[in-house]
Design a protein around this motif. Structure first.
Motif, PDB file in Angstrom:
ATOM      1  N   ASP A   1       0.830  -1.212   0.000  1.00 37.54           N
ATOM      2  CA  ASP A   1       0.000   0.000   0.000  1.00 37.54           C
ATOM      3  C   ASP A   1       0.863   1.261   0.000  1.00 37.54           C
ATOM      4  OD1 ASP A   1      -2.282  -1.560   0.003  1.00 37.54           O
ATOM      5  OD2 ASP A   1      -2.681  -1.291   2.149  1.00 37.54           O
ATOM      6  N   SER A   2       1.946   1.237   0.772  1.00 35.47           N
ATOM      7  CA  SER A   2       2.860   2.388   0.839  1.00 35.47           C
ATOM      8  C   SER A   2       3.519   2.637  -0.510  1.00 35.47           C
ATOM      9  CB  SER A   2       3.922   2.160   1.915  1.00 35.47           C
ATOM     10  OG  SER A   2       3.334   2.037   3.177  1.00 35.47           O
TER      11      SER A   2
ATOM     12  N   GLU B   1       1.980   6.177  -7.223  1.00 32.38           N
ATOM     13  CA  GLU B   1       0.843   6.803  -7.886  1.00 32.38           C
ATOM     14  C   GLU B   1       0.829   8.316  -7.703  1.00 32.38           C
ATOM     15  OE1 GLU B   1      -2.544   4.659  -6.392  1.00 32.38           O
ATOM     16  OE2 GLU B   1      -2.047   2.873  -7.556  1.00 32.38           O
ATOM     17  N   THR B   2       1.221   8.811  -6.525  1.00 31.96           N
ATOM     18  CA  THR B   2       1.125  10.250  -6.265  1.00 31.96           C
ATOM     19  C   THR B   2       2.390  11.033  -6.607  1.00 31.96           C
ATOM     20  OG1 THR B   2       1.800   9.985  -3.948  1.00 31.96           O
ATOM     21  CG2 THR B   2      -0.566   9.918  -4.417  1.00 31.96           C
TER      22      THR B   2
ATOM     23  N   LYS C   1       2.486   1.634  -3.502  1.00 31.52           N
ATOM     24  CA  LYS C   1       1.484   2.075  -4.476  1.00 31.52           C
ATOM     25  C   LYS C   1       1.152   3.550  -4.291  1.00 31.52           C
ATOM     26  CE  LYS C   1      -0.865  -2.264  -5.487  1.00 31.52           C
ATOM     27  NZ  LYS C   1      -2.121  -3.037  -5.351  1.00 31.52           N
ATOM     28  N   GLU C   2       0.991   3.971  -3.039  1.00 28.19           N
ATOM     29  CA  GLU C   2       0.678   5.372  -2.759  1.00 28.19           C
ATOM     30  C   GLU C   2       1.767   6.301  -3.281  1.00 28.19           C
ATOM     31  OE1 GLU C   2       0.877   8.229   1.117  1.00 28.19           O
ATOM     32  OE2 GLU C   2      -0.075   6.285   1.418  1.00 28.19           O
TER      33      GLU C   2
END
Length: 130
Positions: A13-14, A20-21, A16-17
């Motif tokens: 999750d980290s 993506e950002t 991907k965050e």
């Protein structure tokens, strides 16, 4: 206590965050055996109530795309090796920061080092358990 499954989910999750950002890229799982040619490894160690090393590894073309996206440049523009290396170190740092924020309440104290980047051909990762 953080379990292996929870830690893996928090790490994914980290990553991907951050990708993506900050890099404007989606992540996909790959086999490290697929890497060939020049490879870059951005890593950062951590210690405290949990110890380890987080590493992000990709081929040179991917690393150049990461750097270009972070800098708002076209990947075909002349991005220097230093910028590519800095980007890989910063990606490792940002993913570790996002992971730390997700798990620190469960884990406790986590101190993070400065990131380092290694570049070479046929980099191999070996985990040694003591």
């Amino acid at each position: 206590m953080v379990t292996t499954v929870t830690l893996k989910d928090a790490l994914i999750d980290s990553a991907k965050e951050v990708f993506e950002t900050m890099v404007f890229m989606a992540l996909a799982e790959s086999d490290p055996a697929d890497l060939s040619g020049v490879t870059l490894l951005g890593s950062i160690t951590f210690k405290g109530d949990m110890e380890g090393c987080l590493g992000i590894c990709c081929d040179e073309a991917c690393a150049r795309t990461i750097a270009a996206n972070m800098l708002g440049l076209d990947p075909d523009e002349g991005i220097g090796e230093e910028d590519v290396s800095d980007a890989m170190g910063e990606i490792a740092n940002m993913v570790m920061g996002a992971l730390k924020a997700r798990i620190q309440d469960e884990v406790g104290t986590i101190e993070v080092s400065i990131p380092s980047v290694v570049q070479g051909r046929e980099l191999k990762l070996s985990l040694i358990h003591i």
